[in-house]
Write a protein that holds these residues in place. Structure first.
Motif, short mmCIF file in Angstrom:
data_model
loop_
_atom_site.label_atom_id
_atom_site.label_comp_id
_atom_site.label_asym_id
_atom_site.label_seq_id
_atom_site.Cartn_x
_atom_site.Cartn_y
_atom_site.Cartn_z
N ARG A 13 0.84 -1.19 0.00
CA ARG A 13 0.00 0.00 0.00
C ARG A 13 0.88 1.24 0.00
N CYS A 14 0.55 2.18 -0.89
CA CYS A 14 1.42 3.34 -1.08
C CYS A 14 1.19 4.41 -0.03
N ASN A 15 0.07 4.41 0.69
CA ASN A 15 -0.23 5.37 1.75
C ASN A 15 -0.27 6.81 1.26
N GLY A 16 -0.93 7.01 0.12
CA GLY A 16 -1.21 8.37 -0.33
C GLY A 16 -0.23 8.93 -1.33
N GLN A 17 0.93 8.33 -1.52
CA GLN A 17 1.91 8.81 -2.50
C GLN A 17 2.36 7.64 -3.36
N GLU A 18 2.47 7.89 -4.66
CA GLU A 18 2.84 6.83 -5.58
C GLU A 18 4.25 6.33 -5.28
N ILE A 19 4.40 5.02 -5.34
CA ILE A 19 5.71 4.42 -5.08
C ILE A 19 6.66 4.77 -6.22
N SER A 20 7.82 5.34 -5.86
CA SER A 20 8.79 5.76 -6.86
C SER A 20 9.73 4.62 -7.27
N HIS A 21 10.22 3.83 -6.31
CA HIS A 21 11.12 2.72 -6.63
C HIS A 21 11.20 1.80 -5.43
N TYR A 22 11.89 0.67 -5.65
CA TYR A 22 12.12 -0.33 -4.61
C TYR A 22 13.62 -0.49 -4.40
N THR A 23 14.00 -0.79 -3.17
CA THR A 23 15.41 -1.05 -2.83
C THR A 23 15.53 -2.52 -2.43
N ILE A 24 16.43 -3.26 -3.13
CA ILE A 24 16.65 -4.68 -2.86
C ILE A 24 17.99 -4.83 -2.16
N ALA A 25 17.96 -5.38 -0.97
CA ALA A 25 19.18 -5.62 -0.19
C ALA A 25 19.57 -7.08 -0.35
N VAL A 26 20.74 -7.32 -1.01
CA VAL A 26 21.29 -8.66 -1.19
C VAL A 26 22.60 -8.70 -0.39
N GLY A 27 22.50 -9.22 0.82
CA GLY A 27 23.67 -9.14 1.70
C GLY A 27 23.92 -7.70 2.09
N ASP A 28 25.10 -7.21 1.81
CA ASP A 28 25.45 -5.82 2.08
C ASP A 28 25.25 -4.91 0.87
N ASP A 29 24.87 -5.45 -0.25
CA ASP A 29 24.69 -4.66 -1.47
C ASP A 29 23.22 -4.27 -1.61
N HIS A 30 22.99 -3.11 -2.23
CA HIS A 30 21.64 -2.59 -2.47
C HIS A 30 21.46 -2.32 -3.95
N VAL A 31 20.32 -2.75 -4.48
CA VAL A 31 19.99 -2.59 -5.90
C VAL A 31 18.61 -1.92 -5.99
N ALA A 32 18.48 -0.95 -6.90
CA ALA A 32 17.20 -0.23 -7.09
C ALA A 32 16.43 -0.86 -8.24
N SER A 33 15.10 -0.86 -8.10
CA SER A 33 14.22 -1.40 -9.14
C SER A 33 12.96 -0.53 -9.20
N SER A 34 12.44 -0.31 -10.41
CA SER A 34 11.23 0.49 -10.60
C SER A 34 9.97 -0.36 -10.71
N THR A 35 10.12 -1.68 -10.78
CA THR A 35 8.96 -2.56 -10.89
C THR A 35 8.98 -3.57 -9.75
N THR A 36 7.95 -4.42 -9.71
CA THR A 36 7.83 -5.42 -8.65
C THR A 36 8.52 -6.73 -9.01
N CYS A 37 9.42 -6.72 -9.97
CA CYS A 37 10.23 -7.90 -10.31
C CYS A 37 11.59 -7.41 -10.78
N HIS A 38 12.61 -8.18 -10.47
CA HIS A 38 13.97 -7.76 -10.82
C HIS A 38 14.86 -9.00 -10.87
N VAL A 39 15.90 -8.94 -11.71
CA VAL A 39 16.87 -10.02 -11.86
C VAL A 39 18.20 -9.55 -11.29
N ILE A 40 18.68 -10.24 -10.27
CA ILE A 40 19.99 -9.96 -9.68
C ILE A 40 21.01 -10.82 -10.41
N ARG A 41 22.04 -10.20 -10.96
CA ARG A 41 23.05 -10.91 -11.76
C ARG A 41 24.41 -10.87 -11.05
N GLU A 42 25.35 -11.58 -11.69
CA GLU A 42 26.75 -11.62 -11.23
C GLU A 42 26.86 -12.14 -9.80
#
Length: 904
Positions: A600-629
């Motif tokens: 739920r966005c709680n009144g403001q449109e969701i701009s992006h998502y942050t994916i934490a893989v261990g200590d690394d962070h990856v940004a995504s604009s959709t609800t699906c993402h492919v982590i590589r390498e």
């Protein structure tokens, strides 16, 4: 003569020569002059031939039923004289028209057909399309000439263009409340294009002529919410189709309902006349400035009430001229007496009798003025209280036996000043009921009597205390937002209304129809929690005492602020990438395809998502993402959170996932054997270790469309590709698949098939000619893919131990000579292919051998028998000859066995 309908009309042609003028009087009385040369057709409506009288210079001719009137030169401009049966305004009908051609210029106008080319001077055709017919209809145009119509043309169907809808009727009010208006409207004419939506605009109650859109859709009704009570709002509506919008309808003003007005105080008398009264009253304090209350004034007829009064003096003011006479006559005297005569316009008449009707008249012959001298009331009045259930009070005024007086009752409220009183009753009754009093409050009342002469003295004040009642309407509560999930509602304590407040009730909801009780108690504040962010809420308050509950307060609206998104839920791993990209192949050993549910966005449109893989962070604009390498066969901890303009939300639950091991690499692809129609391929190291079923190989071959298609899938390391074309190149690639996944494809490898050798020929045929010469023939082989075919003939005979070549060439026949008589010979043949591109010669296998023995015959008959025998011998092949030997040996063995059995 021209037939029209069932009648036969007589036609007369008036011929006007050059230089002459023919004048015709129209039906409206005007004259029309026609210059020669011209022929004017005229028709007799009833078909009769009237007598024709022409003036000098005119000639009347009868030409086979057609009358001609010729206007000769040097004649005067004089109209011919015809009988009433012949109308000079009726001309011949125009020629028959062809099909009309309609050229649309707009949805409501069309060009008329062109005028006929044979129309004479001063003649024209006029064609009008009256109302435009609906789609699919047709019209039958005809031509007319001076009110005479020709025959109708053939029907031609046409369709008008569509247009925006007509102006709709103004919206109408179907229901209203204090805070809402429900409007309805009817669809207008769509003008050929279906109405798709409606536009409803309003002025927001500002009365500034600026309209804003409040509804857009296909419904024909709409409920406007969150309005102010007792306020007028202006609305208008328009329709829309595929062509465009219509103009807006007439503006309509609708008012929301308001609170019931309080009881009005009694009207006050300003002025009185012989037959009229001037009254005034006060606007109710409960009406808002925007409301326009409607008043209803009622009057009680007091004509039958007797009045006893005493007259002190009377002053009469007139507007009579200076020389007028003012006469006064008393009814009791019964005669007129001059009371005053002079230039003054006023006079005081004294010495009149009380309660006596007097008549006044101004000379000369002015209307009568009737007047009755009265006495002021001088009675002593008192008030008594009669309570009905203690509320509201009923006041009774007693005055003895005098029933001709008017009574006025005044009231002083609990918060009014000493000299501030309110009149609550005025009439002839000796009792009144005062309503709309506050419960538990003290009021003071007094009464006085009045007649036409004036008011008498007021009585002493009567003090009354009303009984306790339910609390009055609470003031609107105050809402303070402390966060996007919490709001504090506070209010002021209500006055007692004669009884102490026992508690308050607070209702809360997202609209007035879904309000629920959230608090009941004596506190004057309450905290509402667990609210949704960026959502509008409504609340109202009610006070309660031992008598009952008060009306609800006016609703108060608030909207919680926007907040960061909620925690991400539903984090999961997909088996494959959601949108595979050939430039970046997906490998489950080094890639993770993640997907999650949108929070739920709680009144403001969701701009992006942050994916934490261990200590690394990856940004995504959709609800699906492919982590590589990533590292193969490695466990990772993954979390996702959403962010909007209000901030970042919390991370969702942690997901632990492991990458797959690396899939096997692609083996090396080789060609083990090559043929003209097949290729035998092999891969891997077949000499090391046994075959296992854990690895599967996928062999693909490129087709004509340059696409790789699988031709083999299995654990084997060799495969024979068949049904190929000779001397053709083929491209292959291979891939290894295991439990870890699909490996990469190998590099493409190309292999070519060889050329085919000629087929093996059948045994050649031998025919003995004259002498020791024989003719050998064999079958023909057509050229192979453009390559020419040659033949090799070999012979084995006599004492020779090997075949020797006796012929090589492209012919399929050859003659052998110099043969020995009664000698055995064997002959065979093979085909060779000479390749044009490589100059290489490819030879096939030898055909089966043919056995023959040349015979010498002593005579022609014997020679013929020898030739026949040679031919029969020539027909035996080596296999046939061996079969004969085997058959002979078997027959001999059977015969010996039979003899031995007989001997034993």
């Amino acid at each position: 003569v021209v037939n029209q309908g069932p009648f036969c009309s007589q036609v007369i042609l008036v011929q006007v020569n050059p230089g002459e003028t023919f004048t015709i009087r129209r039906e409206d009385g005007t004259l029309q002059c026609i210059q020669g040369p011209a022929e004017v057709p005229m028709m007799s409506p009833n078909g009769s031939i009237p007598p024709i009288h022409v003036p000098p210079g005119y000639i009347s001719q009868d030409n086979t039923g057609v009358w001609r009137v010729v206007v000769t030169p040097h004649s005067e401009c004089y109209p011919p004289s015809y009988s009433p049966a012949l109308s000079p305004t009726h001309h011949l009908p125009p020629p028959y028209m062809t099909h009309p051609h309609f050229i649309p210029t707009s949805p409501a106008a069309y060009y008329p057909p062109a005028s006929h080319g044979d129309v004479g001077p001063h003649q024209y055709y006029q064609h009008r399309l009256a109302p435009i017919y609906p789609e699919g209809k047709h019209v039958l145009p005809c031509s007319s000439c001076n009110s005479v119509k020709g025959p109708d043309s053939e029907a031609r169907t046409f369709t008008t263009h569509s247009a925006p809808p007509d102006i709709p009727l103004p919206p109408r009010l179907s229901h209203r409340t204090k805070s809402s208006l429900t409007l309805q409207w009817k669809p207008p004419v769509d003008n050929g294009s279906k109405i798709t939506s409606y536009i409803l605009e309003w002025d927001e109650g500002k009365k500034n002529g600026v309209f804003r859109e409040c509804y857009f859709g296909h419904q024909r009704h709409f409920k406007v919410m969150r309005l102010c009570p007792a306020v007028g709002y202006t609305f208008r509506v328009a329709a829309l189709n595929d062509i465009g919008p219509s103009r807006f309808s007439t503006e309509m003003v609708f008012h929301t309902t308001g609170s019931l007005p309080q009881m009005s105080v009694a009207p006050r008398l300003l002025r009185a006349g012989p037959s009229w009264l001037v009254l005034e009253w006060t606007r109710p304090s409960s009406c808002s400035p925007e409301e326009e209350p409607v008043y209803m004034l009622e009057m009680q007829d007091e004509s039958k009430v007797k009045c006893v009064c005493v007259c002190v003096c009377v002053c009469v003011r007139t507007e009579a001229p200076t020389d007028c006479l003012f006469d006064c006559c008393c009814a009791a005297i019964g005669q007129w007496e001059v009371a005053y005569r002079g230039p003054l316009r006023e006079h005081v008449c004294d010495g009149l009798r009380a309660a006596t009707l007097c008549h006044f008249s101004f000379s000369p012959f002015s209307p009568l003025l009737c007047f009755t001298p009265l006495l002021f009331p001088a009675l002593t009045l008192s008030l008594t209280l009669s309570l009905s259930h203690s509320f509201p009070p009923s006041l009774e005024a007693c005055d003895g036996e005098n029933e001709s007086l008017l009574y006025s009752v005044e009231m002083r409220g609990p918060e009014q000043e000493e000299d501030d009183v309110t009149q609550v009753y005025h009439g002839t009754q000796t009792e009144c009921t005062v309503a709309s009093l506050l419960p538990g409050a003290t009021y003071r009342f007094r009464v006085c009597a009045a007649n036409d002469a004036g008011n008498g003295p007021y009585s002493d004040f009567l003090e009354v205390t009303t009984a306790a009642g339910p609390p009055g309407q609470c003031a609107a509560p105050v809402v303070s937002l402390t966060s996007h999930t919490c709001a504090v509602v506070s209010w002021e304590a209500d006055r007692s209304s004669g009884a102490d407040i026992s508690g308050y009730r607070l209702s809360w909801g997202q609209d007035q129809d879904s309000l629920e009780l959230v608090y009941s108690g004596t506190d004057t504040s309450y905290e509402v929690s667990d609210l949704e962010a960026a959502v509008s809420f409504c609340c109202r308050l009610q006070a309660v005492n031992q008598v009952g509950a008060s009306p609800y307060s006016e609703p108060v609206w608030c909207r919680t602020p926007a907040a960061p998104p909620d925690a991400v839920a539903g984090l999961r791993v997909r088996e494959a990438a959601p949108s595979p990209d050939r430039s970046e192949p997906f490998s489950p050993s080094t890639c993770l395809a993640l997907a999650w549910d949108e929070p739920r966005c709680n009144g403001q449109e969701i701009s992006h998502y942050t994916i934490a893989v261990g200590d690394d962070h990856v940004a995504s604009s959709t609800t699906c993402h492919v982590i590589r390498e990533l590292q193969p066969d490695t466990e990772y901890s993954v979390q996702v959170r959403a962010e909007n303009a209000a901030g970042a939300g919390p991370f969702g639950p942690c997901l632990r996932v492991r990458t797959r091991p690396l899939p096997p690499p692609a083996p090396r692809l080789e060609c083990a054997a090559v043929g003209p129609q097949s290729l035998r391929l092999r891969w891997g190291e077949s000499g090391k270790g046994p075959l296992t079923n854990q690895v599967t190989y996928i062999l693909q071959m490129e087709d004509r469309n340059q696409r790789f298609v699988p031709i083999y899938r299995g654990p084997s390391r060799t495969y024979r590709v068949q049904r190929l074309s000779e001397s053709s190149r083929y491209t292959f690639r291979i891939q290894a698949v295991s439990e870890a996944g699909e490996g990469l494809f190998s590099e493409t490898c190309s292999f070519s098939t060889t050329k085919s050798v000629p087929p093996t020929l059948k045994a050649p045929r031998v025919a003995q000619l004259e002498g020791n010469t024989c003719e050998v023939t064999w079958e023909n082989v057509p050229p192979m893919r453009g390559d020419r075919i040659s033949y090799v003939l070999q012979v084995l005979g006599g004492r020779e131990s090997e075949y020797r070549q006796v012929y090589k060439g492209e012919d399929t026949t050859f003659q052998l000579s110099g043969l020995q008589w009664n000698s055995d010979y064997r002959i065979r043949v093979l085909a060779c292919r000479r390749c044009l591109d490589t100059s290489q010669e490819l030879c096939g296998s030898f055909s089966p051998s043919t056995y023959f023995s040349p015979r010498r015959s002593p005579s022609a008959s014997a020679g013929g028998a020898a030739v026949a025998g040679a031919a029969s011998t020539r027909g035996l092949t080596d296999e046939q000859f061996a079969s004969l030997i085997v058959l002979g040996v078997a027959s001999f063995s059977i015969f010996i066995a039979y003899l031995l059995q007989l001997l034993i």
